[in-house]
Design a protein around this motif. Structure first.
Motif, mmCIF file in Angstrom:
data_model
loop_
_atom_site.group_PDB
_atom_site.id
_atom_site.type_symbol
_atom_site.label_atom_id
_atom_site.label_comp_id
_atom_site.label_asym_id
_atom_site.label_seq_id
_atom_site.Cartn_x
_atom_site.Cartn_y
_atom_site.Cartn_z
ATOM 1 N N GLN A 163 0.835 -1.205 0.000
ATOM 2 C CA GLN A 163 0.000 0.000 0.000
ATOM 3 C C GLN A 163 0.873 1.259 0.000
ATOM 4 O OE1 GLN A 163 -2.088 0.990 3.624
ATOM 5 N NE2 GLN A 163 -3.693 2.073 2.516
ATOM 6 N N LEU A 164 1.928 1.253 0.802
ATOM 7 C CA LEU A 164 2.837 2.411 0.839
ATOM 8 C C LEU A 164 3.429 2.690 -0.541
ATOM 9 C CD1 LEU A 164 4.913 2.015 4.128
ATOM 10 C CD2 LEU A 164 3.328 3.861 3.546
ATOM 11 N N ARG A 203 2.762 6.034 -2.786
ATOM 12 C CA ARG A 203 3.889 6.923 -3.069
ATOM 13 C C ARG A 203 4.241 6.975 -4.543
ATOM 14 N NH1 ARG A 203 5.948 10.916 -3.535
ATOM 15 N NH2 ARG A 203 8.072 11.515 -2.992
ATOM 16 N N TYR A 204 4.327 5.814 -5.188
ATOM 17 C CA TYR A 204 4.868 5.783 -6.549
ATOM 18 C C TYR A 204 3.832 5.663 -7.648
ATOM 19 C CZ TYR A 204 9.171 5.452 -4.026
ATOM 20 O OH TYR A 204 10.207 5.728 -3.177
ATOM 21 N N PHE A 205 2.684 5.073 -7.362
ATOM 22 C CA PHE A 205 1.675 4.948 -8.404
ATOM 23 C C PHE A 205 0.672 6.088 -8.341
ATOM 24 C CE2 PHE A 205 3.506 0.775 -7.947
ATOM 25 C CZ PHE A 205 3.730 0.406 -9.268
ATOM 26 N N GLN A 206 0.267 6.453 -7.117
ATOM 27 C CA GLN A 206 -0.649 7.587 -6.968
ATOM 28 C C GLN A 206 0.118 8.893 -6.773
ATOM 29 O OE1 GLN A 206 -3.907 6.879 -4.246
ATOM 30 N NE2 GLN A 206 -3.879 4.684 -4.723
ATOM 31 N N GLU A 207 1.428 8.782 -6.593
ATOM 32 C CA GLU A 207 2.332 9.931 -6.463
ATOM 33 C C GLU A 207 1.930 10.900 -5.348
ATOM 34 O OE1 GLU A 207 2.848 11.653 -10.339
ATOM 35 O OE2 GLU A 207 3.743 9.820 -11.144
ATOM 36 N N LEU A 208 1.472 10.339 -4.235
ATOM 37 C CA LEU A 208 1.130 11.181 -3.086
ATOM 38 C C LEU A 208 2.401 11.606 -2.367
ATOM 39 C CD1 LEU A 208 -1.924 9.347 -1.444
ATOM 40 C CD2 LEU A 208 -1.940 11.303 -2.983
ATOM 41 N N GLU A 209 2.341 12.771 -1.744
ATOM 42 C CA GLU A 209 3.461 13.252 -0.943
ATOM 43 C C GLU A 209 3.412 12.574 0.430
ATOM 44 O OE1 GLU A 209 5.833 15.236 -2.060
ATOM 45 O OE2 GLU A 209 4.851 15.420 -4.015
ATOM 46 N N ILE A 210 4.549 12.558 1.117
ATOM 47 C CA ILE A 210 4.656 11.887 2.415
ATOM 48 C C ILE A 210 3.595 12.384 3.420
ATOM 49 C CG2 ILE A 210 6.159 11.434 4.413
ATOM 50 C CD1 ILE A 210 7.030 9.917 1.840
ATOM 51 N N PRO A 211 3.403 13.711 3.567
ATOM 52 C CA PRO A 211 2.379 14.166 4.535
ATOM 53 C C PRO A 211 0.977 13.620 4.208
ATOM 54 C CG PRO A 211 3.759 16.000 3.852
ATOM 55 C CD PRO A 211 4.123 14.835 2.968
ATOM 56 N N ASP A 212 0.663 13.514 2.911
ATOM 57 C CA ASP A 212 -0.644 12.996 2.503
ATOM 58 C C ASP A 212 -0.775 11.510 2.838
ATOM 59 O OD1 ASP A 212 -1.281 15.510 1.449
ATOM 60 O OD2 ASP A 212 -0.335 15.016 -0.464
ATOM 61 N N ILE A 213 0.310 10.770 2.618
ATOM 62 C CA ILE A 213 0.310 9.336 2.944
ATOM 63 C C ILE A 213 0.142 9.161 4.455
ATOM 64 C CG2 ILE A 213 1.668 7.204 2.963
ATOM 65 C CD1 ILE A 213 3.034 8.271 0.387
ATOM 66 N N ALA A 214 0.888 9.944 5.231
ATOM 67 C CA ALA A 214 0.821 9.860 6.696
ATOM 68 C C ALA A 214 -0.614 10.087 7.180
ATOM 69 C CB ALA A 214 1.770 10.878 7.322
ATOM 70 N N GLN A 215 -1.247 11.096 6.608
ATOM 71 C CA GLN A 215 -2.628 11.403 6.991
ATOM 72 C C GLN A 215 -3.561 10.256 6.588
ATOM 73 O OE1 GLN A 215 -4.115 15.012 5.230
ATOM 74 N NE2 GLN A 215 -5.596 15.309 6.882
ATOM 75 N N ARG A 216 -3.370 9.739 5.387
ATOM 76 C CA ARG A 216 -4.236 8.674 4.857
ATOM 77 C C ARG A 216 -4.150 7.401 5.707
ATOM 78 N NH1 ARG A 216 -5.415 6.986 -0.893
ATOM 79 N NH2 ARG A 216 -5.421 9.226 -1.221
ATOM 80 N N ILE A 217 -2.914 7.027 6.120
ATOM 81 C CA ILE A 217 -2.763 5.772 6.874
ATOM 82 C C ILE A 217 -2.667 5.991 8.385
ATOM 83 C CG2 ILE A 217 -1.712 4.601 4.890
ATOM 84 C CD1 ILE A 217 0.991 4.785 6.370
#
Length: 72
Positions: free
Chosen positions: A23-24, A28-42
């Motif tokens: 999922q990470l 990060r690489y397929f949806q190209e989300l930034e780290i803060p967005d990933i942190a919030q999402r998970i």
């Protein structure tokens, strides 16, 4: 030819990852989300996301190298 073999090895290695790590990589690489967005999402801290991604990248690199050696 070398590139497509590595690509195939990477695909195989990503498929072997535990779901959480996959999922990470996906975020990060397929949806190209930034780290803060990933942190919030998970619901993890940014530092935890950076550490987890770092570990996953290392394990993927090692897996791809092993796959390549097995093909050689």
């Amino acid at each position: 030819e070398q590139g497509s073999a590595r690509h195939e090895a990477l695909r195989t290695c990503v498929a072997k990852l535990p779901a959480e790590n996959r999922q990470l990589i996906q975020l990060r690489y397929f949806q190209e989300l930034e780290i803060p967005d990933i942190a919030q999402r998970i619901e993890r801290t940014e530092a935890a996301v950076y550490r987890a991604l770092s570990r996953v990248r290392v394990s993927l690199m090692e897996c791809v190298q092993k796959q390549s050696e097995n093909l050689a």
